[in-house]
Design an enzyme around this catalytic site. Structure first.
Site, short mmCIF file in Angstrom:
data_model
loop_
_atom_site.label_atom_id
_atom_site.label_comp_id
_atom_site.label_asym_id
_atom_site.label_seq_id
_atom_site.Cartn_x
_atom_site.Cartn_y
_atom_site.Cartn_z
N GLU A 39 71.86 -11.91 61.00
CA GLU A 39 70.13 -11.54 60.53
C GLU A 39 69.92 -10.02 60.71
O GLU A 39 70.32 -9.63 61.64
CB GLU A 39 69.65 -12.26 61.60
CG GLU A 39 67.99 -12.27 61.26
CD GLU A 39 67.05 -13.12 62.28
OE1 GLU A 39 67.50 -13.67 63.17
OE2 GLU A 39 65.93 -12.73 62.00
N ARG A 267 81.12 -17.55 72.09
CA ARG A 267 80.96 -16.38 72.06
C ARG A 267 82.02 -15.22 72.99
O ARG A 267 82.49 -15.67 73.90
CB ARG A 267 79.57 -15.84 72.60
CG ARG A 267 78.25 -16.48 72.03
CD ARG A 267 77.17 -15.97 72.62
NE ARG A 267 76.17 -16.48 71.79
CZ ARG A 267 75.64 -15.51 70.97
NH1 ARG A 267 75.39 -14.20 70.98
NH2 ARG A 267 74.60 -15.99 69.96
N LYS A 277 70.48 -8.90 71.43
CA LYS A 277 69.92 -7.79 70.71
C LYS A 277 68.56 -7.22 71.36
O LYS A 277 68.31 -6.23 70.97
CB LYS A 277 69.59 -8.58 69.25
CG LYS A 277 71.02 -8.34 68.22
CD LYS A 277 70.49 -8.80 66.84
CE LYS A 277 71.42 -9.42 65.90
NZ LYS A 277 71.05 -10.14 64.99
P1 ATP Z 1 69.90 -13.40 67.16
O1 ATP Z 1 69.46 -13.60 68.54
O2 ATP Z 1 69.05 -12.12 66.45
O3 ATP Z 1 70.09 -14.62 66.16
P2 ATP Z 1 72.81 -12.99 67.08
O4 ATP Z 1 73.28 -12.01 68.25
O5 ATP Z 1 72.91 -14.48 67.30
O6 ATP Z 1 71.07 -12.82 67.28
P3 ATP Z 1 72.94 -12.93 64.19
O7 ATP Z 1 72.87 -11.99 63.37
O8 ATP Z 1 72.44 -14.30 64.16
O9 ATP Z 1 72.98 -12.25 65.59
O10 ATP Z 1 74.60 -13.31 64.37
C1 ATP Z 1 75.44 -13.39 63.27
C2 ATP Z 1 76.84 -13.97 63.54
O11 ATP Z 1 77.30 -13.38 64.73
C3 ATP Z 1 76.22 -15.55 64.12
O12 ATP Z 1 77.29 -16.26 63.17
C4 ATP Z 1 76.78 -15.50 65.47
O13 ATP Z 1 76.89 -16.71 66.08
C5 ATP Z 1 77.94 -14.66 65.73
N1 ATP Z 1 77.86 -13.79 67.22
C6 ATP Z 1 76.82 -13.14 67.45
N2 ATP Z 1 76.90 -12.80 68.80
C7 ATP Z 1 78.29 -12.97 68.94
C8 ATP Z 1 79.19 -12.86 70.20
N3 ATP Z 1 78.92 -12.52 71.25
N4 ATP Z 1 80.42 -13.44 69.94
C9 ATP Z 1 80.91 -13.97 68.82
N5 ATP Z 1 80.05 -14.28 67.72
C10 ATP Z 1 78.67 -13.69 67.71
#
Ligand code: ATP
Ligand code: MG
Length: 562
Positions: A39, A267, A277
C-alpha cells in the site's frame, strides 16, 4: 541479477512445495504469477523485503513473473512520494517487476463485480451506522450476529441505491455495500462484511472521480484474479480473511483451477527494531530520526544509506526462511549477514577515529615515501594502492596505554608494534600535559622493517593502523548504533518512544587516508580494525562524511560458537 541469486533463494519451503505441486498438476495452465502488493502509504522496510524476496524469488525460480502492484484502494494516506520510493527500493533489492500495476486502475471493473454480486443476490446496501452494526448486529466470538434489516432488499432496489452511492447522492458513511454471506459464521469476517463505502477523499491518481471505494478484502482477490495471479502470498494475519477471499472468487464464478490461491507465511520480526508503519511514521514526523532514510531506520532506503548491501538483505531472508509460525529474529543475524557480504566485497582503507599524534624521531623532517597496501587481502585481485608515510602520524588513542595490563599487545612505552604496511614502531616516550593526559608519543621505527617485515626474525604481536598526519583528510564520521535499547520495543504496553537508545547516533572527526576522500557516495569500505563504513551523500572530497554500517565485532558468530 547474478545467477547465484537463484541459488540464494531456492531453499525449499512449504510455499515452494505448493508451487511445485500446482505446476505438476497443471493448475492455471502451468503458469506462475505472483505479485508484491504494497500500500503506498509509507516507505518499505526490511520486513517487506521478506515478502519481496519470496514473491520475486518464486517467480524467478519457477519461470514465472512477478508484478509490483500498488494496493492504492484506500485514498486517505496514499501518495506518489511513496510510489516512487517503493519502485526504487524493489529494484535496488535486485528485482525487476514484470509490470507495475495500480489496484485503483481496476475501480471500474471492481464496481462491475460489485454490481454482479448484487444481481446474484449476494450483496446489499445497508444503512446501519458502524456503531449500530458493532453494538447490535455483528455479534462477537461467542455470540452469532443478527441480520441487518436491510438485508433482504430487492435486487432492483440494491442496484439503484448502489448506483446512487457511486453518483454521490449520499453523504459519507450514510450507506455501505455489504456482502450477503452468513451472520452466524464463526469467522466474524464472514458476517456480511462491508465491501464498498462512501468516502469523499481525493485519490492521488484519480482525483475526485470516485466517492465510493472498495474494501481490501473485496478488492484484493479481484486484483489478483484480473492479473492472472496464481499464488497470492501474504502474511499470517490474513489467514482469517482467506474464506472471504475465496468467497469473492467463488461468487463471481472463477473456476477453482484457474484462479489465485492465497497462502500465508509468517512476518519477519527483528529484535531492537520496530516495523510498524505507524510507528516508523511517528519517528519521522516527530523528528526522532532525520527522515525515512535515516541510517538507523529499518526502511530499505535507511539501510541503503547506512551502507547495507542488498545482497545482505537477501541473504538474511534466505537464512530466516519461510514458515507458518511467527518468530523473532536476532538483529545480530542481520549484522552478521552484512559483515559477511562486506568482508568479501568492501575495499580496506585506514582511518583513525580518535587520533593520538606520533612523532617518529629517527625519521628525517619533511621526509615522505610511498608504501604499498592491498585493497582487500580477502581478494588480491582487487589490487593495491600507495600510502604516504612521513614523520608525523596519527594512531588510535586506544592503541596506546601508559600502564598496559598483561596481554596488551598494542603500544606502550618501550614496546614495539607493527604499523600496517609500514614499519616496526617502538614507543620511546609519552609526552603528557599538565593533567597527565597523553598528548603525543615519541617513537622510532626500525628502518630495516619496511613493509612491516621482521628484519631479524624478531616478532611483534600487535599490528595497528595509522594515517600520515600531514596528508590525512579530516572527515565527519557518523557512528550509528541500534535505535532501541530493548529487544522488543513497545512490548507489554510500554511506550516504544521511552525505549529509544540515546546513544544511537553520535559524530566524531576522523582522519582518513586521502584515497578515502575520493570515494563516491554510497560506496562501502572497511576502515581497518574499526568497521564497515559507507560514504554519505552529505559529504564531498573536501569534507567527506562516512556512516558506520557495522563494527567488526560479530556477536552472532560468537554466539553460534559457544
Ligand atoms: P499496513 O498496516 O499499512 O497494511 P503493511 O506493513 O502490511 O502495513 P503493506 O504495504 O500492506 O504494509 O505490505 C505489503 C506486503 O508486505 C504485504 O503482503 C505484507 O504481508 C508484506 N509485509 C509487510 N510487513 C512484513 C513483514 N514484517 N514481514 C514479511 N512481510 C511483510
Ligand atoms: Mg498490509
Amino acid at each position: 541479477m547474478a545467477e547465484n541469486q537463484v541459488m540464494e533463494n531456492s531453499a525449499v519451503d512449504f510455499i515452494r512445495e505448493i508451487v511445485k505441486t500446482d505446476l505438476a498438476a497443471g493448475k492455471n495452465d502451468g503458469k506462475i504469477v505472483t505479485r508484491f502488493p504494497p500500500e503506498p502509504n509509507g516507505y518499505i522496510h526490511i520486513g517487506h523485503s521478506k515478502a519481496i524476496c519470496l514473491d520475486f524469488g518464486i517467480a524467478k525460480e519457477f519461470g514465472g513473473k512477478c508484478n509490483l502492484r500498488f494496493d492504492d484502494t484506500n485514498p486517505t494516506k496514499e501518495d506518489t512520494e511513496y510510489v516512487e520510493s517503493i519502485i526504487g527500493d524493489v529494484k535496488w533489492l535486485g528485482w525487476e517487476p514484470a509490470n507495475i500495476f495500480y489496484a485503483s486502475d481496476y475501480f471500474e471493473k471492481m464496481y462491475e463485480c460489485a454490481v454482479e454480486l448484487i444481481r446474484r443476490g449476494l450483496a446489499y446496501v445497508c444503512e446501519l451506522s458502524p456503531e449500530e452494526w458493532d453494538e447490535s448486529y455483528r455479534g462477537n466470538l461467542v455470540t452469532p450476529g443478527k441480520e441487518s434489516p436491510y438485508r433482504n432488499r430487492s435486487v432492483e432496489e440494491n442496484l439503484d441505491l448502489f448506483e446512487r452511492m457511486k453518483n454521490g447522492e449520499f453523504s459519507d458513511g450514510a450507506k455501505v455495500l455489504r456482502a450477503k454471506i452468513d451472520m452466524a459464521s464463526t469467522n466474524i469476517n464472514m458476517r456480511d462484511p462491508v465491501i464498498y463505502r462512501i468516502r469523499r477523499v481525493s485519490h492521488f491518481r484519480h482525483g475526485d472521480k470516485w466517492c465510493i471505494y472498495p474494501m481490501y478484502d473485496f478488492a484484493h482477490p479481484l486484483e489478483d484474479a484480473f492479473e492472472g495471479v496464481t499464488h497470492s502470498l501474504c502474511t499470517l494475519e490474513f489467514e482469517i480473511h482467506r474464506p472471504l477471499y475465496d468467497w469473492v472468487l467463488d461468487s463471481l464464478g472463477y473456476p477453482v483451477d484457474h484462479r489465485p490461491r492465497q497462502i500465508e507465511f509468517s512476518r519477519l520480526n527483528l529484535t531492537y527494531t520496530v516495523m510498524s508503519k505507524r510507528k516508523l511514521l511517528q519517528l519521522v514526523k516527530e523528528h526522532y530520526v532525520s527522515g525515512w532514510d535515516d541510517p538507523r531506520m529499518p526502511t530499505v532506503c535507511g539501510m541503503r544509506r547506512r551502507g547495507v548491501p542488498a545482497s545482505a538483505l537477501r541473504k538474511l531472508n534466505q537464512l530466516v526462511g519461510i514458515t507458518k509460525f511467527d518468530g523473532l529474529t536476532d538483529v545480530a543475524l542481520l549484522e552478521h549477514c552484512i559483515r559477511e557480504e562486506l568482508n568479501a566485497t568492501a575495499p580496506r582503507f585506514m582511518a583513525v577515529l580518535d587520533p593520538l599524534e606520533v612523532e617518529i624521531i629517527n625519521y628525517p623532517a619533511g621526509g615522505i615515501e610511498d608504501l604499498e597496501a592491498l585493497n582487500n587481502p580477502e581478494n588480491p585481485a582487487d589490487g593495491g594502492r600507495k600510502l604516504k608515510f612521513g614523520k608525523k602520524l596519527f594512531i588510535e588513542r586506544s592503541d596506546f596505554m601508559l600502564e598496559p595490563p598483561k596481554g596488551y599487545y598494542r603500544l606502550s612505552v618501550g614496546k614495539e608494534v607493527r604499523l600496517r604496511y609500514g614499519y616496526f614502531l617502538k614507543c620511546e616516550n609519552a609526552v603528557l600535559d599538565a593533567d597527565g593526559n597523553v598528548v603525543k608519543l615519541e617513537c622510532t621505527i626500525d628502518l630495516a622493517s619496511r613493509g612491516g617485515n621482521s628484519p631479524d626474525g624478531r616478532k611483534v604481536k600487535g599490528t595497528i593502523h595509522w594515517v600520515n598526519a600531514e596528508t590525512a583528510v579530516p572527515a565527519e564520521i557518523r557512528l550509528y548504533d541500534r535505535l532501541f535499547t530493548v529487544e522488543q520495543p513497545g512490548a507489554d504496553g510500554v511506550d516504544f518512544l521511552t525505549q529509544l537508545n540515546p546513544d544511537s547516533f553520535r559524530t566524531t572527526t576522523g582522519y582518513l587516508e586521502p584515497a578515502l576522500a575520493q570515494i563516491p557516495a554510497g560506496t562501502s569500505v572497511q576502515f581497518e580494525r574499526t568497521g564497515y563504513f559507507s560514504a554519505d551523500r552529505d559529504g564531498s572530497p573536501e569534507k567527506p562524511v562516512f556512516n558506520r554500517t557495522v563494527s567488526l565485532k560479530d556477536s552472532w558468530s560468537k554466539q553460534q560458537k559457544k
